[in-house]
Write a protein that holds these residues in place. Structure first.
Motif, PDB file in Angstrom:
ATOM      1  N   PRO A 150       0.833  -1.200   0.000  1.00 43.95           N
ATOM      2  CA  PRO A 150       0.000   0.000   0.000  1.00 43.95           C
ATOM      3  C   PRO A 150       0.866   1.247   0.000  1.00 43.95           C
ATOM      4  O   PRO A 150       2.014   1.216   0.448  1.00 43.95           O
ATOM      5  N   ASN A 203     -12.870  -2.473 -10.471  1.00 43.08           N
ATOM      6  CA  ASN A 203     -12.302  -1.550  -9.483  1.00 43.08           C
ATOM      7  C   ASN A 203     -13.249  -0.392  -9.189  1.00 43.08           C
ATOM      8  O   ASN A 203     -13.339   0.078  -8.050  1.00 43.08           O
ATOM      9  N   GLU A 245     -15.672  -1.817  -6.844  1.00 38.90           N
ATOM     10  CA  GLU A 245     -15.038  -2.024  -5.537  1.00 38.90           C
ATOM     11  C   GLU A 245     -15.005  -0.729  -4.731  1.00 38.90           C
ATOM     12  O   GLU A 245     -15.093  -0.741  -3.498  1.00 38.90           O
ATOM     13  N   ASN A 246     -14.883   0.403  -5.433  1.00 39.59           N
ATOM     14  CA  ASN A 246     -14.813   1.703  -4.771  1.00 39.59           C
ATOM     15  C   ASN A 246     -16.165   2.416  -4.737  1.00 39.59           C
ATOM     16  O   ASN A 246     -16.232   3.618  -4.479  1.00 39.59           O
ATOM     17  N   PRO A 253      -7.436  -4.917  -1.726  1.00 40.32           N
ATOM     18  CA  PRO A 253      -8.502  -5.265  -0.779  1.00 40.32           C
ATOM     19  C   PRO A 253      -8.006  -5.981   0.471  1.00 40.32           C
ATOM     20  O   PRO A 253      -8.642  -5.896   1.528  1.00 40.32           O
ATOM     21  N   LYS A 285      -7.521  -0.533   5.816  1.00 37.58           N
ATOM     22  CA  LYS A 285      -7.738   0.861   5.462  1.00 37.58           C
ATOM     23  C   LYS A 285      -6.922   1.760   6.380  1.00 37.58           C
ATOM     24  O   LYS A 285      -6.982   1.635   7.597  1.00 37.58           O
ATOM     25  N   VAL A 343      -9.134   1.503  -3.500  1.00 36.86           N
ATOM     26  CA  VAL A 343      -8.846   0.072  -3.452  1.00 36.86           C
ATOM     27  C   VAL A 343      -8.693  -0.428  -4.887  1.00 36.86           C
ATOM     28  O   VAL A 343      -9.593  -0.255  -5.708  1.00 36.86           O
ATOM     29  N   ARG A 352      -4.427   0.986  -2.105  1.00 34.70           N
ATOM     30  CA  ARG A 352      -4.174  -0.300  -1.465  1.00 34.70           C
ATOM     31  C   ARG A 352      -4.980  -1.391  -2.159  1.00 34.70           C
ATOM     32  O   ARG A 352      -5.908  -1.110  -2.937  1.00 34.70           O
ATOM     33  N   ASP A 385      -9.408   7.084  -0.111  1.00 31.27           N
ATOM     34  CA  ASP A 385      -8.906   5.713   0.010  1.00 31.27           C
ATOM     35  C   ASP A 385      -9.335   4.937  -1.224  1.00 31.27           C
ATOM     36  O   ASP A 385     -10.524   4.662  -1.416  1.00 31.27           O
TER      37      ASP A 385
END
Length: 276
Positions: free
Chosen positions: A86, A181, A184-185, A98, A102, A111, A96, A109
């Motif tokens: 990260p 992605n 994911e975010n 998963p 965090k 991921v 970073r 942030d």
């Protein structure tokens, strides 16, 4: 399609020259380390004779060794998970995977699960682009991310307030990765599209364009970026070295894109221009 990784062991002053030379024969991603660097391209672009010719020209200038290997698509996750760490960019943006916790104390942030795509933020150009994005107003803007890779810059754009983001790349697995992605975010404004500038023929203008690709593609497609950018709107370029900034700027100004400022990191550049 698989990737080719060329590992080069060379002193720092020679590594910079070799990276520039390899960029001329199709390598577009580089990871520097204490012993030298690794260069990456796709299997269809790789020309072992061209690489051997470059290396032979510089053997007398210092201790130099190199080798190459194929990184198959199915082995890519294992490769990056083994080395991926990260990081925090400009003390404001965390990037970073998963499986990393965090961090605390950052504004944003992100991921990222790279799979077969490059763009984790570890490469200088990605970090430079994000730093420049932090200084550009994204709020309510329509944004184009050309050569989106993992989608990291598109994700950053939405986090900075963009109302709509179009992320474009020529590789099918990259577009798939960028979509994953974005999900994911928890992004809601990002459209991921397969193709190049030809897919933008019917697009309305954008308020901001992000283009982190490579020197040759930027020069070839710059007229299209300029066409899609209204007067007074910004464009961020990266994917090239300091020695190429003059050439990029000359073509940009021919297309009505006026140089504003740039950042550098280990000879890589990200530059900001405004449409006249």
């Amino acid at each position: 399609m698989d990737f080719i990784e060329v590992t080069v062991l060379a002193p720092a002053e020679l590594s910079d020259i070799l990276i520039a030379e390899l960029a001329e024969v199709g390598f577009d991603t580089f990871e520097e380390n204490d012993a030298g660097f690794c260069a990456y391209t796709t299997e269809d672009v790789f020309n072992p004779d061209a690489v051997a010719e470059i290396m032979s020209r510089y053997e007398a200038q210092g201790e130099l060794n190199y080798s190459h290997r194929i990184i198959t698509r199915q082995n890519w996750n294992a490769e990056w998970e083994k080395n991926f760490q990260p990081l925090v960019i400009a003390e404001r943006v965390s990037v970073r995977a998963p499986f990393h916790p965090k961090p605390e104390g950052v504004e944003h942030d992100i991921v990222i699960m790279p799979r077969m795509s490059f763009g984790t933020g570890h490469h200088e150009t990605t970090a430079l682009m994000i730093e420049n994005q932090l200084d550009v107003d994204h709020r309510g803007k329509r944004v184009l991310d050309m050569g989106c890779g993992t989608g990291i810059l598109a994700i950053m754009a939405e986090m900075l307030g963009a109302r709509q983001v179009l992320a474009v790349d020529v590789e099918p697995w990259t577009v798939e990765n960028a979509r994953d992605n974005a999900a994911e975010n928890n992004c809601r404004t990002i459209e991921c599209r397969l193709g190049g500038v030809e897919t933008l023929a019917d697009e309305a203008p954008f308020d901001l364009i992000l283009a982190n690709i490579n020197r040759n593609v930027l020069l070839e497609d710059m007229h299209e970026y300029a066409r899609l950018l209204p007067s007074g709107k910004p464009i961020l370029f990266s994917g090239f070295y300091e020695e190429d900034l003059e050439k990029i700027t000359a073509e940009a100004e021919r297309q009505g894109l006026m140089y504003q400022r740039h950042r550098t990191l280990r000879s890589w550049v990200s530059a900001l221009y405004l449409k006249a």
